[in-house]
Design an enzyme around this catalytic site. Sequence first.
Site, PDB file in Angstrom:
ATOM      1  N   GLU A 151       0.845  -1.198   0.000  1.00 47.22           N
ATOM      2  CA  GLU A 151       0.000   0.000   0.000  1.00 47.22           C
ATOM      3  C   GLU A 151       0.876   1.242   0.000  1.00 47.22           C
ATOM      4  O   GLU A 151       1.899   1.290   0.657  1.00 47.22           O
ATOM      5  CB  GLU A 151      -0.880  -0.020   1.257  1.00 47.22           C
TER       6      GLU A 151
ATOM      7  N   ASP B 265       0.248   5.346   0.624  1.00 46.93           N
ATOM      8  CA  ASP B 265      -0.788   6.243   1.158  1.00 46.93           C
ATOM      9  C   ASP B 265      -0.413   7.706   1.116  1.00 46.93           C
ATOM     10  O   ASP B 265       0.690   8.078   1.524  1.00 46.93           O
ATOM     11  CB  ASP B 265      -1.032   5.961   2.656  1.00 46.93           C
TER      12      ASP B 265
ATOM     13  N   GLU C  45      -2.362  10.615   3.213  1.00 49.92           N
ATOM     14  CA  GLU C  45      -3.451  10.901   4.143  1.00 49.92           C
ATOM     15  C   GLU C  45      -3.357  12.367   4.533  1.00 49.92           C
ATOM     16  O   GLU C  45      -2.311  12.822   5.005  1.00 49.92           O
ATOM     17  CB  GLU C  45      -3.376  10.009   5.383  1.00 49.92           C
TER      18      GLU C  45
END
Length: 291
Positions: A97, A99, A101
């Site tokens: 993953e 990310d 954010e």
Amino acid sequence: MANWGPALSVFAAFVMVGCVCSSRFDQLFQPSWAFDHFTYEGEAINMKLDNYSGAGFSSKSKYLFGKVTVQIKLVGGDSAGTVTAFYMSSDGPYHNEFDFEFLGNTTGEPYLVQTNVYVNGVGNREQRLNLWFDPTKDFHSYSIFWTQRQVVFLVDETPVRVHSNLEHRGIPYPKDQAMGVYSSIWNADDWATQGGRVKTDWSHAPFVASYKGFEINGCECPDVVAAADNVKRCSSGGQKRYWWDEPTVSELNLHQSHQLVWVRANHMVYDYCSDTARFPATPAECLHHRH
């Protein structure tokens, strides 16, 4: 800022298999939950968070390598407690993953951007930075550029993080699991703002994040094809060359390297590599990621 345009034209002669290039949401993505929390405004998609639900969308296909970009205008005003995420992820307990954010804040404070990389189900590689602009005032582009050599996180084409392939040092690198592309907005006031001390003020709801400029230029991996076959199909070799494997783009150029140094020096506020309280022994990849 960096511009992939010339590289693309130079390599147009190479076979570009599975290239999906579109700015249209419907062609590439679909709402994945809380369908009633979406509104369409011209070319922009709005996703809202209220005290009933957040919302999320996902790509219709999965990809191995390439570049994904979306333009986002983040929640304005008092967004404390909210998180807006844009990420790529594979499936399963040992997933990979990448990310972005965006951590909400009380009015007037800078938005924090947290990036993270999971490899084989293990994350804990957080970096946080503040941005050099107000991301709530206008749309800005956020990209994940993934090659055999590295994963680059870019903001308006400026690299803000590089995660290098260090397999030659025995460190696992995400390169054999196809990933979907996702975004979501949700309430994370247990941790998102000042470590969870500042809670979401629902009197300011709904909290709205807006999106446009959807682009995916990668190797599409059909679910019906075995993972190993997708890896083989999506790797450059023989007559088949993918633009993202070309030396001119598969590593940062000098200008981008300088940009990354500037970002780290002026805007990074947290790096897991230097958090000795969490990691008394420096994580292996950090020893080789120094810039």
